[in-house]
Design an enzyme around this catalytic site. Sequence first.
Site, mmCIF file in Angstrom:
data_model
loop_
_atom_site.group_PDB
_atom_site.id
_atom_site.type_symbol
_atom_site.label_atom_id
_atom_site.label_comp_id
_atom_site.label_asym_id
_atom_site.label_seq_id
_atom_site.Cartn_x
_atom_site.Cartn_y
_atom_site.Cartn_z
ATOM 1 N N ARG A 164 4.695 -31.889 -30.996
ATOM 2 C CA ARG A 164 3.901 -33.129 -31.484
ATOM 3 C C ARG A 164 4.675 -34.001 -32.401
ATOM 4 O O ARG A 164 4.367 -34.607 -33.415
ATOM 5 C CB ARG A 164 2.765 -32.391 -32.509
ATOM 6 C CG ARG A 164 1.957 -31.675 -31.651
ATOM 7 C CD ARG A 164 1.198 -32.007 -30.528
ATOM 8 N NE ARG A 164 -0.088 -31.607 -29.981
ATOM 9 C CZ ARG A 164 -0.056 -30.576 -29.056
ATOM 10 N NH1 ARG A 164 1.163 -30.318 -28.644
ATOM 11 N NH2 ARG A 164 -1.155 -29.665 -28.568
ATOM 12 N N SER A 238 -6.975 -31.402 -32.106
ATOM 13 C CA SER A 238 -6.420 -30.695 -33.349
ATOM 14 C C SER A 238 -6.188 -31.543 -34.612
ATOM 15 O O SER A 238 -5.388 -32.719 -34.330
ATOM 16 C CB SER A 238 -5.055 -29.918 -32.788
ATOM 17 O OG SER A 238 -5.400 -29.154 -31.777
ATOM 18 N N GLU A 334 -1.875 -33.385 -37.829
ATOM 19 C CA GLU A 334 -1.365 -33.855 -36.595
ATOM 20 C C GLU A 334 -1.624 -35.244 -36.412
ATOM 21 O O GLU A 334 -1.060 -36.208 -35.861
ATOM 22 C CB GLU A 334 -1.767 -33.279 -35.343
ATOM 23 C CG GLU A 334 -1.462 -33.623 -34.063
ATOM 24 C CD GLU A 334 -2.159 -33.102 -32.908
ATOM 25 O OE1 GLU A 334 -1.891 -31.692 -32.689
ATOM 26 O OE2 GLU A 334 -2.787 -33.597 -32.205
HETATM 27 P P1 FAD Z 1 -3.982 -43.674 -30.362
HETATM 28 O O1 FAD Z 1 -4.983 -42.994 -31.314
HETATM 29 O O2 FAD Z 1 -4.491 -45.109 -29.914
HETATM 30 O O3 FAD Z 1 -2.492 -43.913 -31.318
HETATM 31 C C1 FAD Z 1 -1.964 -42.780 -32.005
HETATM 32 C C2 FAD Z 1 -0.596 -43.280 -32.630
HETATM 33 O O4 FAD Z 1 0.103 -43.933 -31.783
HETATM 34 C C3 FAD Z 1 -1.075 -44.293 -33.497
HETATM 35 O O5 FAD Z 1 -0.092 -44.051 -34.577
HETATM 36 C C4 FAD Z 1 -0.705 -45.713 -32.674
HETATM 37 O O6 FAD Z 1 -0.216 -46.690 -33.608
HETATM 38 C C5 FAD Z 1 0.477 -45.234 -31.800
HETATM 39 N N1 FAD Z 1 0.396 -45.987 -30.588
HETATM 40 C C6 FAD Z 1 -0.544 -45.866 -29.677
HETATM 41 N N2 FAD Z 1 -0.111 -46.441 -28.493
HETATM 42 C C7 FAD Z 1 0.953 -47.252 -28.722
HETATM 43 C C8 FAD Z 1 1.950 -47.754 -28.033
HETATM 44 N N3 FAD Z 1 1.965 -48.320 -26.672
HETATM 45 N N4 FAD Z 1 3.115 -48.228 -28.689
HETATM 46 C C9 FAD Z 1 3.376 -47.986 -29.947
HETATM 47 N N5 FAD Z 1 2.628 -47.100 -30.729
HETATM 48 C C10 FAD Z 1 1.428 -46.572 -29.977
HETATM 49 N N6 FAD Z 1 -3.128 -34.257 -28.051
HETATM 50 C C11 FAD Z 1 -2.237 -33.288 -27.412
HETATM 51 O O7 FAD Z 1 -1.122 -33.413 -27.732
HETATM 52 N N7 FAD Z 1 -2.644 -32.307 -26.801
HETATM 53 C C12 FAD Z 1 -3.907 -31.986 -26.711
HETATM 54 O O8 FAD Z 1 -4.271 -30.882 -25.906
HETATM 55 C C13 FAD Z 1 -4.944 -32.927 -27.197
HETATM 56 N N8 FAD Z 1 -6.237 -32.814 -26.986
HETATM 57 C C14 FAD Z 1 -6.975 -33.512 -27.455
HETATM 58 C C15 FAD Z 1 -8.464 -33.377 -27.293
HETATM 59 C C16 FAD Z 1 -9.313 -34.179 -27.849
HETATM 60 C C17 FAD Z 1 -10.988 -33.966 -27.601
HETATM 61 C C18 FAD Z 1 -8.795 -35.558 -28.535
HETATM 62 C C19 FAD Z 1 -9.874 -36.401 -29.075
HETATM 63 C C20 FAD Z 1 -7.829 -35.553 -28.781
HETATM 64 C C21 FAD Z 1 -6.666 -34.909 -28.396
HETATM 65 N N9 FAD Z 1 -5.485 -34.692 -28.489
HETATM 66 C C22 FAD Z 1 -4.302 -34.009 -28.049
HETATM 67 C C23 FAD Z 1 -4.794 -36.081 -29.339
HETATM 68 C C24 FAD Z 1 -4.502 -37.406 -28.402
HETATM 69 O O9 FAD Z 1 -5.399 -37.250 -27.311
HETATM 70 C C25 FAD Z 1 -3.217 -37.574 -28.244
HETATM 71 O O10 FAD Z 1 -2.193 -37.681 -29.199
HETATM 72 C C26 FAD Z 1 -3.168 -38.855 -27.362
HETATM 73 O O11 FAD Z 1 -1.795 -39.269 -26.870
HETATM 74 C C27 FAD Z 1 -3.513 -40.403 -28.266
HETATM 75 O O12 FAD Z 1 -3.372 -41.234 -27.331
HETATM 76 P P2 FAD Z 1 -4.182 -42.667 -27.903
HETATM 77 O O13 FAD Z 1 -3.594 -43.772 -26.624
HETATM 78 O O14 FAD Z 1 -5.446 -42.451 -27.873
HETATM 79 O O15 FAD Z 1 -3.582 -42.969 -29.006
HETATM 80 N N1 EPU Z 2 -8.488 -19.634 -32.553
HETATM 81 C C1 EPU Z 2 -9.249 -18.812 -33.772
HETATM 82 N N2 EPU Z 2 -10.486 -19.695 -33.959
HETATM 83 C C2 EPU Z 2 -10.618 -20.777 -33.659
HETATM 84 C C3 EPU Z 2 -9.560 -21.473 -32.808
HETATM 85 C C4 EPU Z 2 -8.599 -20.840 -32.388
HETATM 86 O O1 EPU Z 2 -9.278 -17.640 -33.826
HETATM 87 O O2 EPU Z 2 -11.527 -21.370 -34.212
HETATM 88 C C5 EPU Z 2 -7.414 -18.661 -32.157
HETATM 89 C C6 EPU Z 2 -7.630 -18.140 -30.980
HETATM 90 O O3 EPU Z 2 -7.046 -16.783 -30.898
HETATM 91 C C7 EPU Z 2 -7.038 -18.869 -29.937
HETATM 92 C C8 EPU Z 2 -5.778 -19.324 -30.430
HETATM 93 O O4 EPU Z 2 -6.190 -19.533 -31.823
HETATM 94 O O5 EPU Z 2 -6.665 -17.784 -28.816
HETATM 95 C C9 EPU Z 2 -5.247 -20.779 -29.923
HETATM 96 O O6 EPU Z 2 -6.440 -21.565 -29.681
HETATM 97 P P1 EPU Z 2 -6.382 -22.448 -28.251
HETATM 98 O O7 EPU Z 2 -5.886 -21.713 -27.288
HETATM 99 O O8 EPU Z 2 -7.808 -23.111 -28.507
HETATM 100 O O9 EPU Z 2 -5.293 -23.581 -28.935
HETATM 101 P P2 EPU Z 2 -4.708 -24.124 -30.173
HETATM 102 O O10 EPU Z 2 -3.621 -23.550 -30.688
HETATM 103 O O11 EPU Z 2 -5.860 -24.226 -31.213
HETATM 104 C C10 EPU Z 2 -3.161 -25.875 -29.190
HETATM 105 C C11 EPU Z 2 -2.897 -27.399 -29.296
HETATM 106 C C12 EPU Z 2 -4.024 -28.108 -28.319
HETATM 107 C C13 EPU Z 2 -3.889 -27.725 -27.198
HETATM 108 C C14 EPU Z 2 -3.842 -26.296 -26.970
HETATM 109 C C15 EPU Z 2 -3.858 -25.974 -25.647
HETATM 110 C C16 EPU Z 2 -2.030 -27.860 -31.266
HETATM 111 C C17 EPU Z 2 -2.021 -28.309 -32.826
HETATM 112 N N3 EPU Z 2 -2.898 -27.886 -30.611
HETATM 113 O O12 EPU Z 2 -4.315 -25.653 -29.860
HETATM 114 O O13 EPU Z 2 -3.762 -29.722 -28.643
HETATM 115 O O14 EPU Z 2 -4.786 -28.335 -26.261
HETATM 116 O O15 EPU Z 2 -3.287 -25.527 -27.751
HETATM 117 O O16 EPU Z 2 -2.426 -25.646 -25.027
HETATM 118 O O17 EPU Z 2 -0.832 -27.397 -31.216
HETATM 119 C C18 EPU Z 2 -4.314 -31.662 -29.970
HETATM 120 O O18 EPU Z 2 -2.979 -31.540 -30.211
HETATM 121 O O19 EPU Z 2 -5.111 -32.181 -30.232
HETATM 122 C C19 EPU Z 2 -4.722 -30.407 -29.200
HETATM 123 C C20 EPU Z 2 -6.167 -30.193 -28.773
#
Ligand code: FAD
Ligand code: EPU
Length: 338
Positions: A164, A238, A334
């Site tokens: 991240r 997250s 994050e």
């Molecule tokens: P924004 O929120 O618009 O911007 C994020 C940051 O990047 C800001 O600081 C912004 O200024 C900068 N930025 C954006 N675009 C540019 C650009 N073109 N040039 C320079 N700076 C820029 N993330 C994960 O890694 N894994 C996950 O599994 C994951 N799951 C998610 C699930 C949900 C339900 C949600 C809501 C979010 C999740 N995220 C996850 C976080 C998010 O989706 C990612 O970080 C995504 O890449 C953000 O993209 P965005 O375009 O919305 O960025």
């Molecule tokens: N868990 C709990 N309670 C909860 C949530 C999770 O006990 O309420 C435990 C469970 O045991 C589960 C483990 O945590 O097995 C891991 O949970 P999960 O698989 O949901 O993944 P996570 O570690 O919570 C990370 C990333 C996610 C990504 C998933 C799948 C980070 C900070 N988050 O979540 O990314 O989608 O793994 O790879 O690394 C994001 O970055 O925004 C994001 C959603």
Amino acid sequence: MRVSENVSLRPYNTFGIDAIARYFASFHSREQLETLLLDPKWATMPRIILGGGSNILLTKDFDGIVLKNEIKGIKSVREDDAFVYVQAGAGENWHQFVQDCIAKGLGGLENLSLIPGNVGASPMQNIGAYGVEIKDTFESLEAFHLQDREIHLFDRDACEFGYRESVFKHRYKEQFAILHVTFRLSKHPAFNTSYGAIEQELERMGVKELSIRAISQAVINIRSSKLPNPAEIGNAGSFFKNPEVTAETYASLKLAFPNIVAYPLPNGHFKLAAGWLIEQAGWKGYRDGDAGVHERQALVLVNYGRAEGEQIVELSWKIVDSVKEKFGVALEREVNIV
Ligand code: FAD
Ligand code: EPU
């Protein structure tokens, strides 16, 4: 290029926070962005480059200009026996881009299906899920320097990707607008089903022959069952990172909390599941007004309607304090606070 005044950012951030931008403009090309920044009025003002708004938390009105990146276009730029190098505009929707690659039979991004946001933000925090990060398929990116107004090219090493993390979150914070990102996608995909939940879901789906499409669908199913849909409940995924601790710290935590969830890392350290720590500290499903902790995923803070960004931040500090007190572990955010 039209610059609007006093624009509500509510539709532009998945937390659904109602902050006002003093000025707001969308750009569709590097030229449009450059023309705008040549005007001293905009060049000297605080600014933020916005993608899909799915990783930001707005805590106040923004007294500057919000520049929404709308650069579109997906094209193959190069090809060899094993790979196709595909370039996408920063303003392309991430999930649609992933689906487009899958439809072309190109592998590498399928585990990253359904992550909200746009292509341009994907390198910002080296997005990752289900055993894959974009650094695994990242080839290069093209970014526009907001001060010297030159295009800079970054290869994978130059991005300094980590968990991240990238150079754009630290050394080059707010200095660049990422314009295009190129990925090296495989013509002969190697399937990554290392994340346990994927195997289980593929079995539940009755998949006989593994494919990138099946993996994508498994990931979509898993994500849809756990993570709140921002169209229904405001959130940014997250809120915290999963913390890394030394083997010694992990061993003493395991002694005190035998059910602790952790994953060994190649450097000998352990990554703790922050969701588990937060749940054990009693926060899962917590709600105070419209700010809360999701009932199915404690790592996700939510806005049930009209929460203010500051309320979410305050809640996050309470969580940090209580996790620190119970486990002695520091949670790091994050989400980008604006
Ligand atoms: P924004 O929120 O618009 O911007 C994020 C940051 O990047 C800001 O600081 C912004 O200024 C900068 N930025 C954006 N675009 C540019 C650009 N073109 N040039 C320079 N700076 C820029 N993330 C994960 O890694 N894994 C996950 O599994 C994951 N799951 C998610 C699930 C949900 C339900 C949600 C809501 C979010 C999740 N995220 C996850 C976080 C998010 O989706 C990612 O970080 C995504 O890449 C953000 O993209 P965005 O375009 O919305 O960025
Ligand atoms: N868990 C709990 N309670 C909860 C949530 C999770 O006990 O309420 C435990 C469970 O045991 C589960 C483990 O945590 O097995 C891991 O949970 P999960 O698989 O949901 O993944 P996570 O570690 O919570 C990370 C990333 C996610 C990504 C998933 C799948 C980070 C900070 N988050 O979540 O990314 O989608 O793994 O790879 O690394 C994001 O970055 O925004 C994001 C959603």
